[in-house]
Design a protein around this motif. Structure first.
Motif, PDB file in Angstrom:
ATOM      1  N   GLU A 230       0.823  -1.197   0.000  1.00  0.00           N
ATOM      2  CA  GLU A 230       0.000   0.000   0.000  1.00  0.00           C
ATOM      3  C   GLU A 230       0.870   1.265   0.000  1.00  0.00           C
ATOM      4  OE1 GLU A 230      -2.693   0.946   3.269  1.00  0.00           O
ATOM      5  OE2 GLU A 230      -2.890   2.758   2.074  1.00  0.00           O
ATOM      6  N   LEU A 231       2.019   1.153   0.632  1.00  0.00           N
ATOM      7  CA  LEU A 231       2.924   2.298   0.724  1.00  0.00           C
ATOM      8  C   LEU A 231       3.758   2.380  -0.555  1.00  0.00           C
ATOM      9  CD1 LEU A 231       3.524   4.295   3.077  1.00  0.00           C
ATOM     10  CD2 LEU A 231       5.467   2.850   3.642  1.00  0.00           C
ATOM     11  N   VAL A 232       3.692   3.504  -1.251  1.00  0.00           N
ATOM     12  CA  VAL A 232       4.461   3.647  -2.489  1.00  0.00           C
ATOM     13  C   VAL A 232       5.820   4.295  -2.178  1.00  0.00           C
ATOM     14  CG1 VAL A 232       2.305   3.936  -3.776  1.00  0.00           C
ATOM     15  CG2 VAL A 232       3.630   5.961  -3.121  1.00  0.00           C
ATOM     16  N   THR A 233       6.706   4.269  -3.147  1.00  0.00           N
ATOM     17  CA  THR A 233       7.995   4.930  -2.982  1.00  0.00           C
ATOM     18  C   THR A 233       7.998   6.213  -3.804  1.00  0.00           C
ATOM     19  OG1 THR A 233       9.032   2.774  -2.793  1.00  0.00           O
ATOM     20  CG2 THR A 233      10.494   4.640  -3.224  1.00  0.00           C
ATOM     21  N   ILE A 234       8.215   7.325  -3.128  1.00  0.00           N
ATOM     22  CA  ILE A 234       8.217   8.605  -3.844  1.00  0.00           C
ATOM     23  C   ILE A 234       9.570   8.808  -4.508  1.00  0.00           C
ATOM     24  CG2 ILE A 234       7.997  11.112  -3.589  1.00  0.00           C
ATOM     25  CD1 ILE A 234       5.905  10.571  -1.432  1.00  0.00           C
ATOM     26  N   ARG A 235       9.541   8.964  -5.834  1.00  0.00           N
ATOM     27  CA  ARG A 235      10.794   9.115  -6.581  1.00  0.00           C
ATOM     28  C   ARG A 235      11.135  10.581  -6.820  1.00  0.00           C
ATOM     29  NH1 ARG A 235      11.863   4.433  -9.834  1.00  0.00           N
ATOM     30  NH2 ARG A 235      11.861   2.702  -8.363  1.00  0.00           N
ATOM     31  N   GLY A 236      10.109  11.389  -7.027  1.00  0.00           N
ATOM     32  CA  GLY A 236      10.383  12.800  -7.286  1.00  0.00           C
ATOM     33  C   GLY A 236       9.176  13.662  -6.961  1.00  0.00           C
ATOM     34  N   ALA A 237       9.433  14.929  -6.619  1.00  0.00           N
ATOM     35  CA  ALA A 237       8.336  15.860  -6.338  1.00  0.00           C
ATOM     36  C   ALA A 237       8.817  17.267  -6.664  1.00  0.00           C
ATOM     37  CB  ALA A 237       7.921  15.766  -4.878  1.00  0.00           C
ATOM     38  N   GLU A 238       8.071  17.931  -7.551  1.00  0.00           N
ATOM     39  CA  GLU A 238       8.419  19.317  -7.881  1.00  0.00           C
ATOM     40  C   GLU A 238       7.235  20.208  -7.559  1.00  0.00           C
ATOM     41  OE1 GLU A 238       9.310  19.061 -12.048  1.00  0.00           O
ATOM     42  OE2 GLU A 238      10.537  17.309 -11.532  1.00  0.00           O
ATOM     43  N   ILE A 239       7.546  21.378  -6.996  1.00  0.00           N
ATOM     44  CA  ILE A 239       6.467  22.302  -6.621  1.00  0.00           C
ATOM     45  C   ILE A 239       5.839  22.924  -7.862  1.00  0.00           C
ATOM     46  CG2 ILE A 239       5.944  24.503  -5.464  1.00  0.00           C
ATOM     47  CD1 ILE A 239       8.128  23.876  -3.456  1.00  0.00           C
ATOM     48  N   ILE A 240       4.521  22.841  -7.961  1.00  0.00           N
ATOM     49  CA  ILE A 240       3.791  23.598  -8.988  1.00  0.00           C
ATOM     50  C   ILE A 240       3.347  24.903  -8.349  1.00  0.00           C
ATOM     51  CG2 ILE A 240       1.758  23.659 -10.490  1.00  0.00           C
ATOM     52  CD1 ILE A 240       1.873  20.571 -10.528  1.00  0.00           C
ATOM     53  N   LYS A 241       2.793  24.805  -7.155  1.00  0.00           N
ATOM     54  CA  LYS A 241       2.401  26.007  -6.424  1.00  0.00           C
ATOM     55  C   LYS A 241       2.513  25.747  -4.920  1.00  0.00           C
ATOM     56  CE  LYS A 241      -0.821  29.748  -7.036  1.00  0.00           C
ATOM     57  NZ  LYS A 241      -2.016  30.234  -7.698  1.00  0.00           N
ATOM     58  N   SER A 242       3.187  26.667  -4.246  1.00  0.00           N
ATOM     59  CA  SER A 242       3.330  26.533  -2.805  1.00  0.00           C
ATOM     60  C   SER A 242       2.364  27.497  -2.117  1.00  0.00           C
ATOM     61  CB  SER A 242       4.770  26.866  -2.407  1.00  0.00           C
ATOM     62  OG  SER A 242       4.819  27.113  -1.022  1.00  0.00           O
ATOM     63  N   TYR A 243       1.758  27.059  -1.022  1.00  0.00           N
ATOM     64  CA  TYR A 243       0.839  27.929  -0.281  1.00  0.00           C
ATOM     65  C   TYR A 243       1.412  28.261   1.079  1.00  0.00           C
ATOM     66  CZ  TYR A 243      -2.248  26.841  -4.077  1.00  0.00           C
ATOM     67  OH  TYR A 243      -2.779  26.721  -5.336  1.00  0.00           O
ATOM     68  N   PHE A 244       2.727  28.260   1.144  1.00  0.00           N
ATOM     69  CA  PHE A 244       3.438  28.499   2.392  1.00  0.00           C
ATOM     70  C   PHE A 244       3.040  29.848   3.009  1.00  0.00           C
ATOM     71  CE2 PHE A 244       7.126  29.832   4.907  1.00  0.00           C
ATOM     72  CZ  PHE A 244       7.244  28.721   5.729  1.00  0.00           C
ATOM     73  N   ASP A 245       2.969  30.887   2.186  1.00  0.00           N
ATOM     74  CA  ASP A 245       2.621  32.224   2.686  1.00  0.00           C
ATOM     75  C   ASP A 245       1.185  32.279   3.184  1.00  0.00           C
ATOM     76  OD1 ASP A 245       5.115  33.061   2.119  1.00  0.00           O
ATOM     77  OD2 ASP A 245       4.598  34.016   0.201  1.00  0.00           O
ATOM     78  N   ALA A 246       0.285  31.691   2.396  1.00  0.00           N
ATOM     79  CA  ALA A 246      -1.139  31.700   2.758  1.00  0.00           C
ATOM     80  C   ALA A 246      -1.367  30.998   4.085  1.00  0.00           C
ATOM     81  CB  ALA A 246      -1.961  31.030   1.673  1.00  0.00           C
ATOM     82  N   ALA A 247      -0.597  29.926   4.317  1.00  0.00           N
ATOM     83  CA  ALA A 247      -0.787  29.147   5.542  1.00  0.00           C
ATOM     84  C   ALA A 247      -0.388  29.943   6.776  1.00  0.00           C
ATOM     85  CB  ALA A 247       0.005  27.842   5.460  1.00  0.00           C
TER      86      ALA A 247
END
Ligand SMILES: [Zn+2]
Length: 252
Positions: free
Chosen positions: A68-85
């Protein structure tokens, strides 16, 4: 199975061992996905800041049929909501939205409409933190609709008479969200005013932006009633359905 590339919204992360993270995402192509990101907590991780809650990412993961647990190979930000949070109202709304999707979405089962709703609501909320109440009610009603729990709100639950906007009598709504016409209600249900009915039934036709406008334009009493109905129906649906992913979370 194998390598999957998809857009995703990060819902939650947990620490795993010294340097790894478990990440729960709502993905466009595979529904709820829980994956391990090796080395994600190292300072110079290849994942950077992409695996943080609320972030819209382009996710690549590897999945095996038996696990059930997958292995994450890559992740790139399309949009970050860091400021909004950083805005308290937006943060509270975002946390609730993510909870809602986590509860209703199914693991490894694509639900593009639910993903689209989530993406649109996160985006709208980040830009309009003061509309958090409208977004909460909207996302509740749409999540219920997309998972088959939203009543039609079109006709009387007993005699089937149409109760659309041309109906001139008093509508009532039961605890379960079933509409009753004036003749059938027998005092079992709460009266639902025209304005609240209009707001409720407009959900199916509106995006978050339009609906937030409808919500703002409705009477205060109607907003309260519709928000209450939405929350009540969510509670009922969750009692009926076991929480998605509960077992796997307990195993972590
Ligand atoms: Zn009736």
């Amino acid at each position: 199975m194998g390598i999957v590339e998809t857009q995703a919204v990060v819902l939650q992360t947990y620490q795993l061992a010294d340097a790894d993270k478990i990440v729960l995402c709502m993905t466009e192509k595979a529904g709820l996905v829980r994956g391990v990101a090796r080395g994600a907590r190292r300072l110079k991780s290849k994942f950077g800041a992409s695996l943080e809650p609320f972030t819209l990412i382009h996710l690549t993961f590897f999945e095996k049929e038996t696990r059930e647990l997958v292995t994450i190979r890559g992740a790139e930000i399309i949009k970050s909501y860091f400021d909004a949070a950083g805005n308290a109202q937006a943060f509270e709304g975002l946390v609730y939205l993510l909870e809602l999707v986590k509860e209703f979405a199914l693991p490894h089962q694509a639900d593009e409409k639910l993903f689209k709703m989530l993406r649109a609501c996160v985006d709208f909320l980040a830009q309009n933190p003061s509309k958090a109440n409208a977004v909460s009610a909207y996302s509740e009603l749409w999540t219920l609709k997309l998972t088959g729990f939203l009543p039609e709100f079109k006709s009387c639950g007993y005699c089937r008479m149409s109760l659309d906007e041309t109906y001139s009598g008093q509508r009532h709504i039961s605890y379960e969200g079933v509409l009753w016409c004036q003749a059938c209600t027998e005092g079992r249900a709460q009266p639902l005013g025209d304005d609240a009915y209009k707001l409720l039934s407009s959900t199916r036709r509106s995006g978050p932006h339009q609906w937030a406008q409808n919500y703002a334009g409705a009477l205060e009493e109607s907003r309260r009633v519709v928000s209450e109905i939405a929350r009540r129906l969510v509670r009922r649906a969750l009692e009926r359905e076991p929480r998605a992913g509960k077992t796997s979370q307990a195993q972590l």
